[in-house]
Design an enzyme around this catalytic site. Structure first.
Site, PDB file in Angstrom:
ATOM      1  N   SER A  38       1.277  -9.979 -24.061  1.00  0.00           N
ATOM      2  CA  SER A  38       1.903  -9.130 -25.091  1.00  0.00           C
ATOM      3  C   SER A  38       1.960  -9.925 -26.384  1.00  0.00           C
ATOM      4  CB  SER A  38       3.315  -8.721 -24.667  1.00  0.00           C
ATOM      5  OG  SER A  38       4.134  -9.857 -24.512  1.00  0.00           O
ATOM      6  N   SER A  47       6.935  -1.660  -7.435  1.00  0.00           N
ATOM      7  CA  SER A  47       5.778  -0.781  -7.619  1.00  0.00           C
ATOM      8  C   SER A  47       5.523   0.024  -6.359  1.00  0.00           C
ATOM      9  CB  SER A  47       4.563  -1.658  -7.910  1.00  0.00           C
ATOM     10  OG  SER A  47       3.372  -0.936  -7.749  1.00  0.00           O
ATOM     11  N   ASP A  71      -8.688   0.568  -3.942  1.00  0.00           N
ATOM     12  CA  ASP A  71      -7.931   1.750  -4.401  1.00  0.00           C
ATOM     13  C   ASP A  71      -7.430   2.579  -3.221  1.00  0.00           C
ATOM     14  OD1 ASP A  71      -7.778   1.622  -7.130  1.00  0.00           O
ATOM     15  OD2 ASP A  71      -9.597   2.792  -7.495  1.00  0.00           O
ATOM     16  N   ARG A 129     -13.610   2.277  -6.375  1.00  0.00           N
ATOM     17  CA  ARG A 129     -13.231   0.902  -6.709  1.00  0.00           C
ATOM     18  C   ARG A 129     -12.601   0.268  -5.473  1.00  0.00           C
ATOM     19  NH1 ARG A 129      -9.012   0.044 -11.630  1.00  0.00           N
ATOM     20  NH2 ARG A 129      -7.554   0.960 -10.139  1.00  0.00           N
ATOM     21  N   TYR A 137       4.707  -3.783 -22.037  1.00  0.00           N
ATOM     22  CA  TYR A 137       4.614  -2.313 -22.147  1.00  0.00           C
ATOM     23  C   TYR A 137       5.914  -1.620 -21.718  1.00  0.00           C
ATOM     24  CZ  TYR A 137       2.715   2.349 -20.903  1.00  0.00           C
ATOM     25  OH  TYR A 137       2.483   3.693 -20.763  1.00  0.00           O
ATOM     26  N   LYS A 187       5.020  -8.077  -4.999  1.00  0.00           N
ATOM     27  CA  LYS A 187       6.071  -7.061  -5.161  1.00  0.00           C
ATOM     28  C   LYS A 187       6.826  -6.862  -3.839  1.00  0.00           C
ATOM     29  CE  LYS A 187       5.515  -6.397  -9.465  1.00  0.00           C
ATOM     30  NZ  LYS A 187       6.529  -6.903 -10.411  1.00  0.00           N
ATOM     31  N   LEU A 196      -6.347   3.123 -15.963  1.00  0.00           N
ATOM     32  CA  LEU A 196      -7.065   4.335 -16.363  1.00  0.00           C
ATOM     33  C   LEU A 196      -6.764   4.801 -17.796  1.00  0.00           C
ATOM     34  CD1 LEU A 196      -8.884   6.731 -15.639  1.00  0.00           C
ATOM     35  CD2 LEU A 196      -6.889   7.852 -14.610  1.00  0.00           C
ATOM     36  N   LEU A 202       4.492 -14.244 -23.755  1.00  0.00           N
ATOM     37  CA  LEU A 202       3.432 -13.613 -24.563  1.00  0.00           C
ATOM     38  C   LEU A 202       2.050 -13.779 -23.927  1.00  0.00           C
ATOM     39  CD1 LEU A 202       4.575 -14.443 -28.236  1.00  0.00           C
ATOM     40  CD2 LEU A 202       5.126 -12.454 -26.842  1.00  0.00           C
ATOM     41  N   LYS A 216       0.196  -8.560 -13.651  1.00  0.00           N
ATOM     42  CA  LYS A 216       0.075  -7.237 -13.009  1.00  0.00           C
ATOM     43  C   LYS A 216      -1.343  -6.707 -12.814  1.00  0.00           C
ATOM     44  CE  LYS A 216      -0.297  -4.249 -16.788  1.00  0.00           C
ATOM     45  NZ  LYS A 216      -0.389  -2.886 -17.139  1.00  0.00           N
ATOM     46  N   TYR A 242      -1.241  -9.370  -5.785  1.00  0.00           N
ATOM     47  CA  TYR A 242      -0.275  -8.716  -6.681  1.00  0.00           C
ATOM     48  C   TYR A 242       0.690  -7.837  -5.878  1.00  0.00           C
ATOM     49  CZ  TYR A 242       1.619  -4.984  -9.514  1.00  0.00           C
ATOM     50  OH  TYR A 242       2.487  -4.068 -10.065  1.00  0.00           O
TER      51      TYR A 242
HETATM   52  C1  UD1 Z   1      -2.504  -0.325  -9.715  1.00  0.00           C
HETATM   53  C2  UD1 Z   1      -1.515  -0.604  -8.638  1.00  0.00           C
HETATM   54  C3  UD1 Z   1      -0.124  -0.514  -9.179  1.00  0.00           C
HETATM   55  C4  UD1 Z   1       0.021  -1.487 -10.292  1.00  0.00           C
HETATM   56  C5  UD1 Z   1      -0.961  -1.165 -11.377  1.00  0.00           C
HETATM   57  C6  UD1 Z   1      -0.831  -2.241 -12.417  1.00  0.00           C
HETATM   58  C7  UD1 Z   1      -2.219   0.010  -6.426  1.00  0.00           C
HETATM   59  C8  UD1 Z   1      -2.347   1.090  -5.434  1.00  0.00           C
HETATM   60  N1  UD1 Z   1      -1.683   0.363  -7.573  1.00  0.00           N
HETATM   61  O1  UD1 Z   1      -2.357   1.056 -10.028  1.00  0.00           O
HETATM   62  O2  UD1 Z   1       0.802  -0.852  -8.198  1.00  0.00           O
HETATM   63  O3  UD1 Z   1       1.325  -1.481 -10.795  1.00  0.00           O
HETATM   64  O4  UD1 Z   1      -2.279  -1.153 -10.820  1.00  0.00           O
HETATM   65  O5  UD1 Z   1      -1.963  -2.480 -13.113  1.00  0.00           O
HETATM   66  O6  UD1 Z   1      -2.591  -1.127  -6.216  1.00  0.00           O
HETATM   67  N2  UD1 Z   1      -9.600   4.616 -12.527  1.00  0.00           N
HETATM   68  C9  UD1 Z   1     -10.846   5.075 -12.889  1.00  0.00           C
HETATM   69  N3  UD1 Z   1     -11.492   4.444 -13.907  1.00  0.00           N
HETATM   70  C10 UD1 Z   1     -10.975   3.360 -14.567  1.00  0.00           C
HETATM   71  C11 UD1 Z   1      -9.681   2.904 -14.189  1.00  0.00           C
HETATM   72  C12 UD1 Z   1      -9.033   3.546 -13.146  1.00  0.00           C
HETATM   73  O7  UD1 Z   1     -11.360   6.045 -12.321  1.00  0.00           O
HETATM   74  O8  UD1 Z   1     -11.626   2.822 -15.468  1.00  0.00           O
HETATM   75  C13 UD1 Z   1      -8.874   5.309 -11.450  1.00  0.00           C
HETATM   76  C14 UD1 Z   1      -8.504   4.412 -10.289  1.00  0.00           C
HETATM   77  O9  UD1 Z   1      -9.538   4.351  -9.362  1.00  0.00           O
HETATM   78  C15 UD1 Z   1      -7.249   5.110  -9.765  1.00  0.00           C
HETATM   79  C16 UD1 Z   1      -6.617   5.727 -11.017  1.00  0.00           C
HETATM   80  O10 UD1 Z   1      -7.653   5.758 -11.978  1.00  0.00           O
HETATM   81  O11 UD1 Z   1      -7.592   6.128  -8.906  1.00  0.00           O
HETATM   82  C17 UD1 Z   1      -5.479   4.906 -11.556  1.00  0.00           C
HETATM   83  O12 UD1 Z   1      -5.895   3.562 -11.701  1.00  0.00           O
HETATM   84  P1  UD1 Z   1      -5.030   2.456 -12.441  1.00  0.00           P
HETATM   85  O13 UD1 Z   1      -4.572   2.967 -13.761  1.00  0.00           O
HETATM   86  O14 UD1 Z   1      -5.817   1.177 -12.424  1.00  0.00           O
HETATM   87  O15 UD1 Z   1      -3.730   2.326 -11.556  1.00  0.00           O
HETATM   88  P2  UD1 Z   1      -3.571   2.075  -9.989  1.00  0.00           P
HETATM   89  O16 UD1 Z   1      -4.767   1.411  -9.427  1.00  0.00           O
HETATM   90  O17 UD1 Z   1      -3.118   3.337  -9.381  1.00  0.00           O
END
Ligand code: UD1
Length: 343
Positions: A38, A127, A301, A298, A13, A156, A203, A35, A87, A152
């Protein structure tokens, strides 16, 4: 002559977006990727956007004989941008050794090769996870590391320590770690973007797949955090802004502009956005309604994290140009493109 840059994980990505920006700035790009997360077709996207198809070699960096053969063959590599790593936070808890091998051993082998083949410059994918849940926000580069929440995250932290220790005694090696906050969005052409393997853990791909009908409903993890609406807060950064920062960091190494031979920078926008706020922007800019429900937090988090970007702004002369609307618009455009073609 064009400087040749090895981009490990270059079909991934962030790697693919960075390859595009490197080519745009006149670098020659050569990619190593196994791969595992990816697809080789990503090279088509890079070629369509940039007009150049980077050379591509498929293997895992831990295969030391292949790595040696690679550097024996490519004596003209000037610099490395090292993205290749596993990751998924959850998977790292299940398979710690896979993460220590892929993320730590690969870096050690690359650094050994740099010494052997006289390659000076490396930009490393780090990260914001290295900070854990910081006591004070926004986080500056001086914020101390907290014990890692996952293997993970630990890889880092260890990666950064390996670079720091190596640079201390090898003055010929110059390194920059870039601490990404939450990269999202896609290239405006929608020819490259995030391609999650299976059910997305992150997310934004989950949001776009839900909007596309691939997933039934998005779960919002928690609404009892101490944030304006109770959902967790992150610093979302457009992947193209992030890619551009890599090119700037690389030029800093090539032009020998570093203050010392190991540096690290936060890359974010400096603005915190909650999950619910991000969903609202997604709905607004793309004029659609997302099916979501709030569920429990989760595990693992952090509540909120966003960057102080002063150092990167000042030292790298870099700042983000693309806002959250652009992130959400491009993410959706990419998802729609995915539905119409095989990437
Ligand atoms: C995490 C890692 C980050 C890493 C990344 C790679 C931590 C703090 N962060 O990011 O270092 O590079 O993963 O994958 O460990 N969420 C929802 N619903 C979902 C998915 C996520 O509500 O289905 C929320 C999560 O609870 C969070 C936010 O969205 O609050 C972002 O989540 P996500 O995209 O997974 O990233 P991080 O957890 O921040």
């Amino acid at each position: 002559m064009k400087k040749k840059v090895l981009v490990t994980g270059g079909t991934g990505y962030i790697g693919s977006h960075t390859a595009v920006e490197l080519i745009k700035e006149g670098f020659e790009v050569i990619i190593i990727d196994d791969l595992s997360n990816s697809q080789a077709e990503v090279l088509n996207g890079i070629e369509k956007i940039s007009g150049v198809r980077p050379e591509f070699v498929q293997f895992n960096l831990c295969e030391e004989d292949k790595l040696t053969a690679f550097f024996e063959k490519h004596r003209d590599i000037d610099s490395i941008i090292h993205f290749a790593a596993s990751k998924a936070v959850g998977e790292s808890v299940e398979k710690p050794l896979l993460y220590y091998k892929n993320n730590v051993l690969s870096l050690v082998l690359l650094l050994e090769a740099m010494k052997k083949y006289n390659i000076s410059n490396i930009v490393f994918s780090s990260s914001c996870t290295v900070y854990g849940q910081p006591d004070k926000l926004p986080v500056t580069e001086a914020t101390p590391f907290k014990p890692a929440e996952s293997p993970y995250g630990n890889t880092k932290q260890i990666g950064e320590e390996i670079l720091r220790d190596t640079c201390k005694v090898n003055k010929d090696i110059q390194a920059i770690s870039l601490r990404y906050f939450n990269p999202v969005g896609a290239h405006d052409s929608a020819l490259i973007g995030e391609l999650p393997n299976g059910v997305p853990a992150n997310l934004v791909p989950f949001i776009t797949q839900t909007a596309a009908g691939i997933r039934q409903q998005l779960m919002v993890f928690g609404n009892d955090y101490s944030t304006p609406d109770g959902s967790a807060m992150r610093d979302y950064i457009h992947v193209v802004d992030l890619a551009v920062a890599h090119v700037i960091a690389l030029k800093r190494l090539i032009d020998k502009k570093q203050k010392n031979n190991y540096e690290f920078f936060n890359l974010g926008t400096g603005k915190g956005l909650t999950v619910l706020q991000l969903i609202q922007v997604f709905e607004k800019v793309n004029n659609l309604k997302l099916n979501y429900k709030v569920v429990d937090r989760r595990a693992g988090d952090v509540e909120k994290i966003y960057a102080d970007t002063t150092l990167a702004n000042k030292e790298l002369g870099w700042e983000t140009k693309l806002g959250v609307e652009e992130m959400m618009r491009s993410a959706w455009k990419w998802q729609q493109q995915l539905a119409t073609k095989k990437v």
